[in-house]
Design a protein around this motif. Sequence first.
Motif, PDB file in Angstrom:
ATOM      1  N   CYS A 256      -7.666   2.354  -1.322  1.00  0.00           N
ATOM      2  CA  CYS A 256      -6.633   1.936  -0.480  1.00  0.00           C
ATOM      3  C   CYS A 256      -5.916   2.398  -0.923  1.00  0.00           C
ATOM      4  O   CYS A 256      -4.510   2.656  -0.209  1.00  0.00           O
ATOM      5  N   PHE A 257      -5.178   3.276  -1.836  1.00  0.00           N
ATOM      6  CA  PHE A 257      -4.484   3.589  -2.300  1.00  0.00           C
ATOM      7  C   PHE A 257      -4.310   4.906  -2.269  1.00  0.00           C
ATOM      8  O   PHE A 257      -3.113   5.693  -1.173  1.00  0.00           O
ATOM      9  N   LEU A 258      -4.895   5.770  -2.169  1.00  0.00           N
ATOM     10  CA  LEU A 258      -5.347   7.018  -1.382  1.00  0.00           C
ATOM     11  C   LEU A 258      -4.660   7.098  -0.347  1.00  0.00           C
ATOM     12  O   LEU A 258      -4.382   8.429   0.228  1.00  0.00           O
ATOM     13  N   LEU A 259      -4.883   6.521   0.536  1.00  0.00           N
ATOM     14  CA  LEU A 259      -5.169   5.829   2.252  1.00  0.00           C
ATOM     15  C   LEU A 259      -3.570   5.849   2.365  1.00  0.00           C
ATOM     16  O   LEU A 259      -3.460   5.142   3.028  1.00  0.00           O
ATOM     17  N   ARG A 260      -2.573   5.046   0.994  1.00  0.00           N
ATOM     18  CA  ARG A 260      -1.940   4.502   1.597  1.00  0.00           C
ATOM     19  C   ARG A 260      -1.317   3.444   2.292  1.00  0.00           C
ATOM     20  O   ARG A 260      -0.897   2.645   3.177  1.00  0.00           O
ATOM     21  N   VAL A 261      -2.627   2.128   2.490  1.00  0.00           N
ATOM     22  CA  VAL A 261      -2.438   0.795   3.278  1.00  0.00           C
ATOM     23  C   VAL A 261      -3.112   0.249   2.128  1.00  0.00           C
ATOM     24  O   VAL A 261      -2.996   0.341   1.205  1.00  0.00           O
ATOM     25  N   SER A 262      -2.565  -1.279   2.552  1.00  0.00           N
ATOM     26  CA  SER A 262      -3.113  -2.749   1.906  1.00  0.00           C
ATOM     27  C   SER A 262      -4.011  -2.912   1.716  1.00  0.00           C
ATOM     28  O   SER A 262      -4.875  -2.780   2.834  1.00  0.00           O
ATOM     29  N   PRO A 263      -4.851  -3.355   0.496  1.00  0.00           N
ATOM     30  CA  PRO A 263      -6.314  -3.754   0.618  1.00  0.00           C
ATOM     31  C   PRO A 263      -6.366  -5.186   1.930  1.00  0.00           C
ATOM     32  O   PRO A 263      -7.193  -4.984   2.536  1.00  0.00           O
ATOM     33  N   TRP A 264      -5.218  -5.410   2.129  1.00  0.00           N
ATOM     34  CA  TRP A 264      -5.030  -6.648   2.803  1.00  0.00           C
ATOM     35  C   TRP A 264      -5.673  -5.917   4.951  1.00  0.00           C
ATOM     36  O   TRP A 264      -5.354  -7.082   5.486  1.00  0.00           O
ATOM     37  N   THR A 265      -4.966  -4.956   4.568  1.00  0.00           N
ATOM     38  CA  THR A 265      -5.029  -4.774   6.480  1.00  0.00           C
ATOM     39  C   THR A 265      -6.240  -4.411   6.996  1.00  0.00           C
ATOM     40  O   THR A 265      -7.721  -4.771   6.654  1.00  0.00           O
ATOM     41  N   ARG A 266      -6.057  -5.447   8.424  1.00  0.00           N
ATOM     42  CA  ARG A 266      -7.000  -5.799   9.125  1.00  0.00           C
ATOM     43  C   ARG A 266      -7.475  -3.963   9.099  1.00  0.00           C
ATOM     44  O   ARG A 266      -6.855  -3.188  10.301  1.00  0.00           O
TER      45      ARG A 266
ATOM     46  N   ARG B 258       2.459   6.741  -8.901  1.00  0.00           N
ATOM     47  CA  ARG B 258       3.247   8.011  -7.507  1.00  0.00           C
ATOM     48  C   ARG B 258       4.587   7.129  -7.401  1.00  0.00           C
ATOM     49  O   ARG B 258       5.554   8.674  -7.044  1.00  0.00           O
ATOM     50  N   CYS B 259       5.686   6.191  -7.766  1.00  0.00           N
ATOM     51  CA  CYS B 259       6.554   6.118  -7.255  1.00  0.00           C
ATOM     52  C   CYS B 259       7.338   4.775  -8.171  1.00  0.00           C
ATOM     53  O   CYS B 259       8.271   5.254  -8.101  1.00  0.00           O
ATOM     54  N   ARG B 260       6.347   4.793  -9.240  1.00  0.00           N
ATOM     55  CA  ARG B 260       7.417   3.835 -10.812  1.00  0.00           C
ATOM     56  C   ARG B 260       7.382   2.660 -10.631  1.00  0.00           C
ATOM     57  O   ARG B 260       7.873   1.893 -11.057  1.00  0.00           O
ATOM     58  N   ASP B 261       7.417   1.945  -9.014  1.00  0.00           N
ATOM     59  CA  ASP B 261       6.915   0.931  -8.416  1.00  0.00           C
ATOM     60  C   ASP B 261       6.001   0.191  -9.317  1.00  0.00           C
ATOM     61  O   ASP B 261       4.821   0.786  -9.750  1.00  0.00           O
ATOM     62  N   GLY B 262       6.489  -1.428  -9.530  1.00  0.00           N
ATOM     63  CA  GLY B 262       5.682  -1.815 -10.524  1.00  0.00           C
ATOM     64  C   GLY B 262       3.836  -1.988  -9.690  1.00  0.00           C
ATOM     65  O   GLY B 262       3.762  -2.743  -8.404  1.00  0.00           O
ATOM     66  N   VAL B 263       2.945  -1.862 -10.086  1.00  0.00           N
ATOM     67  CA  VAL B 263       1.407  -2.208  -9.695  1.00  0.00           C
ATOM     68  C   VAL B 263       1.409  -3.722  -9.689  1.00  0.00           C
ATOM     69  O   VAL B 263       1.295  -4.572 -10.874  1.00  0.00           O
ATOM     70  N   VAL B 264       1.090  -4.591  -8.500  1.00  0.00           N
ATOM     71  CA  VAL B 264       0.641  -6.133  -8.805  1.00  0.00           C
ATOM     72  C   VAL B 264      -0.410  -6.092  -8.407  1.00  0.00           C
ATOM     73  O   VAL B 264      -1.571  -5.617  -7.476  1.00  0.00           O
ATOM     74  N   VAL B 265      -1.612  -7.347  -9.194  1.00  0.00           N
ATOM     75  CA  VAL B 265      -2.662  -7.657  -9.070  1.00  0.00           C
ATOM     76  C   VAL B 265      -2.228  -8.781  -8.689  1.00  0.00           C
ATOM     77  O   VAL B 265      -1.642 -10.150  -8.532  1.00  0.00           O
ATOM     78  N   ALA B 266      -3.795  -9.381  -7.559  1.00  0.00           N
ATOM     79  CA  ALA B 266      -3.851 -10.708  -6.346  1.00  0.00           C
ATOM     80  C   ALA B 266      -5.135 -10.216  -6.449  1.00  0.00           C
ATOM     81  O   ALA B 266      -6.144  -9.839  -6.959  1.00  0.00           O
ATOM     82  N   ARG B 267      -5.341 -11.315  -5.849  1.00  0.00           N
ATOM     83  CA  ARG B 267      -7.060 -11.772  -5.522  1.00  0.00           C
ATOM     84  C   ARG B 267      -7.502 -11.784  -4.562  1.00  0.00           C
ATOM     85  O   ARG B 267      -6.041 -11.551  -2.841  1.00  0.00           O
ATOM     86  N   GLN B 268      -7.999 -11.110  -3.157  1.00  0.00           N
ATOM     87  CA  GLN B 268      -8.461 -10.858  -2.298  1.00  0.00           C
ATOM     88  C   GLN B 268      -9.967 -11.410  -2.112  1.00  0.00           C
ATOM     89  O   GLN B 268     -10.876 -11.126  -2.327  1.00  0.00           O
ATOM     90  N   ASP B 269     -10.252 -12.793  -1.351  1.00  0.00           N
ATOM     91  CA  ASP B 269     -10.605 -13.225  -0.575  1.00  0.00           C
ATOM     92  C   ASP B 269     -10.513 -12.725   0.993  1.00  0.00           C
ATOM     93  O   ASP B 269      -9.581 -13.715   1.010  1.00  0.00           O
ATOM     94  N   ASP B 270     -11.445 -12.724   2.183  1.00  0.00           N
ATOM     95  CA  ASP B 270     -11.017 -13.163   2.776  1.00  0.00           C
ATOM     96  C   ASP B 270     -11.664 -14.071   3.944  1.00  0.00           C
ATOM     97  O   ASP B 270     -11.995 -14.552   4.617  1.00  0.00           O
ATOM     98  N   GLY B 271     -12.162 -15.302   2.544  1.00  0.00           N
ATOM     99  CA  GLY B 271     -12.633 -16.382   3.584  1.00  0.00           C
ATOM    100  C   GLY B 271     -13.874 -17.101   3.872  1.00  0.00           C
ATOM    101  O   GLY B 271     -14.398 -17.565   4.699  1.00  0.00           O
ATOM    102  N   ARG B 272     -14.186 -15.786   3.601  1.00  0.00           N
ATOM    103  CA  ARG B 272     -15.732 -16.020   4.730  1.00  0.00           C
ATOM    104  C   ARG B 272     -17.029 -16.137   3.368  1.00  0.00           C
ATOM    105  O   ARG B 272     -16.809 -15.919   2.310  1.00  0.00           O
ATOM    106  N   PRO B 273     -18.072 -17.138   3.697  1.00  0.00           N
ATOM    107  CA  PRO B 273     -19.111 -17.519   2.663  1.00  0.00           C
ATOM    108  C   PRO B 273     -19.486 -16.312   1.961  1.00  0.00           C
ATOM    109  O   PRO B 273     -19.831 -16.651   1.025  1.00  0.00           O
ATOM    110  N   ASP B 274     -19.797 -15.481   2.244  1.00  0.00           N
ATOM    111  CA  ASP B 274     -20.547 -13.961   1.414  1.00  0.00           C
ATOM    112  C   ASP B 274     -20.048 -13.449   1.083  1.00  0.00           C
ATOM    113  O   ASP B 274     -19.146 -12.713   0.244  1.00  0.00           O
TER     114      ASP B 274
END
Length: 296
Positions: A177-187, A240-256
């Motif tokens: 996701c970083f190399l694509l320059r997109v958020s992991p939460w992008t649809r 790459r930009c020196r901004d702070g790397v953020v940590v968060a949970r990712q759960d798309d809400g599905r049973p699996d």
Amino acid sequence: MPEGDTVFLAGRRLDDALAGQELTRGELRHPRLIDHDLTGRTVLGVASVGKHLFTRFDDGTSLHSHFRMDGTWHLYRPGRPWRGREHDIRAILEVPDRVAVGFRLHDLDLLPTADESRWVGLLGPDLLGPAWESDPEGCASEMARLLRADPERELGAALLDQRVACGVGNLYKAEICFLLRVSPWTRVGDLSDRKIDDAVAWSRKLLLRNAWRPEQSTTGDLGEGAQHWVFERGGRGCRRCRDGVVVARQDDGRPDAEDRVAYYCPTCQPGPHPDPGPRRGGRRPQQQSGRRARYG
């Protein structure tokens, strides 16, 4: 959970050590398999399929193992001390010159080799499998199709889904996701065809880059602290930009869905993000280790 390249390397090392040899000791200590003795069977080979390992024997059976979060196989020379606790041992496969010891193998099954598809039949293309070598365009096209199949799904969750392609874990999800320059939460449906194709290409490239070595680097640098772009760099500066790397949970809400930690740079990876809370300091979610299993 180990990445697919960790399991691939374990399989190749086990295959090198055991294939073509008769077991002088074949002990299974898993509660379901305690009555099975594999001694005397000849190992035909050991193969990985995504995050699954199959040790195949000459009587038409296979020993299936999956590392889950903390499982591992160690290899030792006979007579050398084992690194691990006795009560964590689930399997011992010994040939005249090597001993393979499986620790914390919560998923261990003995089944007919012809029935291995029970475990892997629904998986997507194996990013390190032989099919990708013989038909790279076909496998890449199939992975791209499976990624696009659910346009509402978040990219990070889709990359982790072994039914899309098997091998990507949390480390590579974050780095792709970083190399694509997109958020992991992008649809997925919001990504261009080029981005989808790039996601497939990076998935294959990163696993292949690290498949034959214990170190895992996505930056091309094997130096301590320089191996990854954002993975396990929460609260530190983006490379790459020196901004702070953020940590968060990712759960798309599905049973699996698997609720996992996501690492991202909000500057380099535009798109939807959860509320990260404090950008620096404070307690971070527990991190997964990117280190490989050890082998003697």
